[in-house]
Motif scaffolding. Structure first.
Motif, PDB file in Angstrom:
ATOM      1  N   GLN A   1       0.565  -1.250   0.570  1.00  0.00           N
ATOM      2  CA  GLN A   1       0.122  -0.070   0.389  1.00  0.00           C
ATOM      3  C   GLN A   1       0.784   1.668   0.120  1.00  0.00           C
ATOM      4  O   GLN A   1       0.599   1.822  -0.773  1.00  0.00           O
ATOM      5  CB  GLN A   1      -0.830   0.293   1.381  1.00  0.00           C
TER       6      GLN A   1
ATOM      7  N   ALA B   1       0.895   4.116  -3.020  1.00  0.00           N
ATOM      8  CA  ALA B   1       0.583   5.752  -1.966  1.00  0.00           C
ATOM      9  C   ALA B   1       1.674   6.424  -2.860  1.00  0.00           C
ATOM     10  O   ALA B   1       1.454   7.652  -3.458  1.00  0.00           O
ATOM     11  CB  ALA B   1      -0.209   5.449  -1.123  1.00  0.00           C
TER      12      ALA B   1
ATOM     13  N   ARG C   1       1.603   6.859  -6.652  1.00  0.00           N
ATOM     14  CA  ARG C   1       0.771   7.625  -7.375  1.00  0.00           C
ATOM     15  C   ARG C   1       0.531   9.560  -6.894  1.00  0.00           C
ATOM     16  O   ARG C   1       0.612  10.536  -7.887  1.00  0.00           O
ATOM     17  CB  ARG C   1      -1.084   7.636  -6.511  1.00  0.00           C
TER      18      ARG C   1
ATOM     19  N   TYR D   1      -2.542  13.198  -1.288  1.00  0.00           N
ATOM     20  CA  TYR D   1      -1.240  12.508  -0.791  1.00  0.00           C
ATOM     21  C   TYR D   1      -0.337  12.878  -1.510  1.00  0.00           C
ATOM     22  O   TYR D   1       0.458  12.475  -0.461  1.00  0.00           O
ATOM     23  CB  TYR D   1      -1.878  12.028  -2.839  1.00  0.00           C
TER      24      TYR D   1
ATOM     25  N   LEU E   1      -0.395   5.949   6.160  1.00  0.00           N
ATOM     26  CA  LEU E   1      -0.572   5.282   5.705  1.00  0.00           C
ATOM     27  C   LEU E   1      -2.333   6.536   6.000  1.00  0.00           C
ATOM     28  O   LEU E   1      -3.766   6.499   5.289  1.00  0.00           O
ATOM     29  CB  LEU E   1      -1.125   3.874   5.850  1.00  0.00           C
TER      30      LEU E   1
ATOM     31  N   LEU F   1      -4.674   9.421   4.254  1.00  0.00           N
ATOM     32  CA  LEU F   1      -4.961   8.582   3.303  1.00  0.00           C
ATOM     33  C   LEU F   1      -6.616   8.930   3.589  1.00  0.00           C
ATOM     34  O   LEU F   1      -7.434   8.354   4.796  1.00  0.00           O
ATOM     35  CB  LEU F   1      -4.096   7.978   2.373  1.00  0.00           C
TER      36      LEU F   1
ATOM     37  N   GLU G   1      -9.228   4.729  -0.679  1.00  0.00           N
ATOM     38  CA  GLU G   1      -8.234   4.492  -0.977  1.00  0.00           C
ATOM     39  C   GLU G   1      -6.794   3.815  -0.515  1.00  0.00           C
ATOM     40  O   GLU G   1      -6.004   3.692  -1.990  1.00  0.00           O
ATOM     41  CB  GLU G   1      -7.360   5.935  -1.141  1.00  0.00           C
ATOM     42  N   LEU G   2      -7.289   3.096   0.780  1.00  0.00           N
ATOM     43  CA  LEU G   2      -6.580   2.027   1.294  1.00  0.00           C
ATOM     44  C   LEU G   2      -6.535   0.237   0.698  1.00  0.00           C
ATOM     45  O   LEU G   2      -7.323   0.081   1.550  1.00  0.00           O
ATOM     46  CB  LEU G   2      -6.486   2.188   2.414  1.00  0.00           C
TER      47      LEU G   2
END
Length: 455
Positions: free
Chosen positions: A373, A377, A380, A403, A436, A439, A443-444
């Motif tokens: 993940q 991310a 992105r 992000y 993380l 976010l 999105e995860l």
């Protein structure tokens, strides 16, 4: 030739750089160890590089300075260069060919082993498994080093590769199992050698580290011997003493340049960038000495550090190293310019064996999902950052801006750490989770729902 009756040859035809050509020899083998007696009575040592009929080309370990063809005798000893091996090396500081630099006696051992060594038999290899934890978050979380793996660090000129190499050597562990480090400094400046000795003093004093320091003004041949010596010592500690051994070799570009220098002195036909055509097989003969052996405890893990000349990853040394090894960690000039340490680019870095060394029963059940993940991310976030440079941050959606906040948090809270800071894996993974959670939950997508419910 019967080597029980030692014969001294005096027919020296040529002195060329670090090499001497001896004529009129018989019964001499490749890689044979040699004693050289100068007219002054001084003794030097060498290795046979090549034999052609009655001619032998000998590499002089201490160099040929002050040597003359007249009055010099060469004695072939009938066996390859060997060193004593065993736990006597632990806690010692020696030169690149094993001569003590710490004021102690010569290293002794009940058993000797040839320095040239040999790659592990593929049939007897065990696949690498279980992690070597470095205490460096960006490595442990995203490019986990596995026992028995060869994982190079591709650095850029002027960046802190020596700091990172010594940090990894000083604080790595094998999760409570017997663990030792062999640190081979190749072609270091005196300042860098002193820095490495200082940074590793504590682990050396604890009897967990072997330190071999070859400096740039040492003879070029010693530079070729240093990594072989390190691996020979490591193999005995691993496969006889049952330890997990990490071999850190820096800088392998200095090693390749030494190989090129000797090749030029031998008059060999150069290949790409003037390196010898056998650079690939020579590097493989070093890197392939790591691994695990069926039925034996212990493992040898190799971390070669190499500077990419001009920052070029297609240069022969990093290029060929990439073919032989199982992944790479790559430095980023941009991260270094932002004052971040260690400046490792996670999107260019990869540990191909991470799945065999991390995850349930090895590190933590959520480790591989969190790592996947994070990388998705980060990829992105990089795209969004490039887009924001074109259209401006205000034109981005709320999700896109999250992000950018995630990337900033990743760099500040997970990647960045002090050169003397060792982080436990639990701390590293908790930091990864906190990063993380910048976010939105939707999105995860690479994290199982059960893991997200616990957060």
């Amino acid at each position: 030739m019967n080597h029980d009756v030692r014969v001294e040859f005096t027919g020296i035809r040529e002195l060329r750089g670090p090499l001497i050509v001896v004529g009129g020899v018989s019964g001499v083998g490749w890689d044979e160890f040699v004693t050289i007696r100068l007219a002054t009575g001084e003794r030097r040592h060498g290795l046979v590089l090549e034999v052609d009929r009655d001619l032998a080309v000998v590499e002089v370990l201490e160099g040929t300075a002050g040597m003359t063809a007249e009055g010099t005798g060469v004695e072939f000893l009938g066996e390859p260069l060997s060193i004593p091996v065993g736990p006597g090396w632990l806690g010692r500081v020696c030169s690149g060919r094993g001569v003590p630099l710490d004021g102690g006696p010569p290293v002794l051992g009940a058993v000797t082993a040839p320095v040239a060594g040999a790659p592990l038999n593929p049939v007897r290899r065990e696949p690498p498994a279980e992690p070597v934890l470095t205490g460096v978050s960006v490595i442990d979380a995203l490019s986990t080093l596995v026992r028995g793996q060869k994982l190079p660090l591709f650095a850029l000129p002027g960046l802190p590769q020596l700091e990172l190499a010594t940090q990894i050597a000083a604080q790595s562990t094998a999760g409570g199992d017997p663990f030792s480090v062999v640190f081979a400094g190749i072609g270091l400046t005196h300042t860098d050698a002193a820095f490495a000795a200082d940074a590793l003093e504590e682990r050396s004093a604890a009897g967990e580290l072997v330190l071999l320091l070859n400096t740039a003004d040492d003879p070029v041949i010693e530079r070729i011997l240093t990594p072989r010596l390190a691996l020979t010592i490591a193999e005995a500690l691993a496969f006889t003493e049952g330890r997990h051994v990490l071999v850190v070799m820096t800088d392998m570009t200095s090693y390749a340049e030494a190989l090129r220098e000797v090749s030029a002195a031998r008059g060999e036909i150069p290949a790409r960038r003037s390196y010898p055509g056998y650079l690939y097989s020579d590097l493989a003969s070093l890197y392939e000495r790591c691994g695990r052996i069926k039925g034996r405890p212990g493992s040898v893990t190799v971390l070669p550090v190499l500077t990419m000349p001009g920052g070029d990853i297609t240069h022969p040394v990093p290029d060929l190293t990439g073919y032989i090894t199982e992944g790479q960690m790559v430095f980023s000039a941009e991260l270094h310019a932002r004052g971040l340490y260690p400046p490792i680019d996670p999107l260019q870095s990869l540990s191909r064996l991470m799945r065999t060394g991390a995850g349930p029963g090895r590190t933590r059940a959520d480790h591989l999902d969190v790592a996947a993940q994070l990388l998705a991310a980060l990829a992105r976030a990089r795209q969004i950052r490039e887009l924001s440079e074109l259209i401006g941050v205000t034109a981005l959606s709320d999700t896109d801006r999250s992000y950018l906040r995630f990337e900033q948090a990743f760099r500040a809270d997970l990647l960045n750490q002090r050169p003397d800071e060792s982080r436990e894996l639990k701390d590293t993974l908790e930091r990864a989770w906190q990063v993380l959670l910048h976010l939105p939950r939707r999105e995860l997508v690479m994290l199982p729902a059960a893991l997200l419910e616990d957060r």
